[in-house]
Design a protein around this motif. Structure first.
Motif, mmCIF file in Angstrom:
data_model
loop_
_atom_site.group_PDB
_atom_site.id
_atom_site.type_symbol
_atom_site.label_atom_id
_atom_site.label_comp_id
_atom_site.label_asym_id
_atom_site.label_seq_id
_atom_site.Cartn_x
_atom_site.Cartn_y
_atom_site.Cartn_z
ATOM 1 N N GLU A 1 0.845 -1.194 0.000
ATOM 2 C CA GLU A 1 0.000 0.000 0.000
ATOM 3 C C GLU A 1 0.884 1.249 0.000
ATOM 4 O O GLU A 1 2.097 1.183 0.204
ATOM 5 N N ASP A 2 0.225 2.399 -0.206
ATOM 6 C CA ASP A 2 0.976 3.655 -0.328
ATOM 7 C C ASP A 2 1.821 3.941 0.914
ATOM 8 O O ASP A 2 2.979 4.360 0.798
ATOM 9 N N GLU B 1 3.004 1.846 3.078
ATOM 10 C CA GLU B 1 4.105 0.889 3.133
ATOM 11 C C GLU B 1 5.199 1.256 2.131
ATOM 12 O O GLU B 1 6.396 1.107 2.424
ATOM 13 N N ASP C 1 -3.071 8.324 7.064
ATOM 14 C CA ASP C 1 -1.714 7.783 7.096
ATOM 15 C C ASP C 1 -0.648 8.845 7.317
ATOM 16 O O ASP C 1 0.500 8.506 7.627
#
Length: 266
Positions: free
Chosen positions: A144-145, A147, A177
């Protein structure tokens, strides 16, 4: 003093078409600090990042790193500075899609005289330090972004640099995030890294110990604010529909600009 920038200016273009991006910008960053350089679009943040990391030279002024004026160095000396002393993270991950996470982390280690076993060990340590234990055999498309940006942080610390320079590191992250990512950056700062974050987001800047504003120069502002020629008038019967369409378009643009609840620093 870790970083010291004195009256740095930079322009691009040729002869009478040159456009000034930075004008007499100065700042200081002490060892162990976490500083946000905050400015709006076209304020020269990315240009300043390139100057701080030695990728380009300023037209005037000086950039001093650890007491040495790097703008007088040749390209080879500045490349060594980046490879040994500075870890860089940008908005775009620049990860190679066909390489695993381990293989991507080993890219900046190519010049190191270490065995592959020791390099893999260091990659595992870097991933653990950003909370990504066990993802080394995955590919970038599997993550994911958030990560992905954590992997970029891990890659930045692979060479054990002294400084971390982050250029809009949360630009591709969802609002939920952003704080999680910046909390991680704060942890790295508390572990000994000197951190410089270039951002337009007040939310990101609030995680830093100190803010340094960077203003849009007059020439850049004129270019950004240059008026657009007015379109031809619409027929009277289509005027209402035209206004509604423009309002819808403006609302859509506002939503896109506000994605992730990133607040522009005023």
């Amino acid at each position: 003093m870790a970083f010291e920038v004195k009256k740095v200016s930079k322009s691009f273009g040729l002869q009478n078409r040159r456009r000034r991006v930075l004008k007499n910008f100065s700042m200081q960053v002490a060892d162990g600090e976490m500083v946000a350089i905050v400015g709006k679009k076209n304020s020269g943040k990315s240009t300043l990042m390139n100057i701080l990391t030695g990728m380009i030279r300023p037209d005037s002024g000086t950039v001093t790193v650890d007491g040495r004026k790097i703008n007088y160095w040749n390209p080879f000396q500045r490349a060594i500075l980046r490879s040994k002393r500075i870890g860089l993270v940008t908005r775009d991950s620049l990860l190679v899609p066909d390489l695993t996470i381990y293989e991507n982390l080993l890219v900046p280690m190519g010049h190191k005289f270490m065995t592959n076993k020791n390099k893999i060990r260091r990659a595992k340590e870097a991933l653990r330090s950003v909370g990504l234990k066990g993802v080394g055999k995955y590919f970038p498309a599997d993550l994911e972004d958030l990560e992905i940006q954590k992997v970029c942080l891990a890659r930045a610390i692979m060479t054990h640099p002294k400084y971390l320079v982050l250029d809009e590191p949360t630009g591709n992250l969802q609002s939920a995030d952003v704080d999680r990512y910046m909390d991680l950056v704060e942890i790295l700062n508390s572990s000994g890294y000197t951190v410089i974050v270039l951002t337009h987001s007040r939310r990101v800047a609030n995680h830093c110990q100190r803010l340094v504003p960077i203003a849009v120069t007059g020439e850049a502002r004129e270019e950004r604010e240059r008026p657009v020629e007015a379109p031809e008038e619409e027929p009277a019967e289509a005027e209402a529909d035209g206004k509604a369409a423009k309002a819808t378009s403006a609302a859509k643009r506002y939503e896109e600009d506000s994605a992730g609840e990133e607040e522009a620093y005023e």
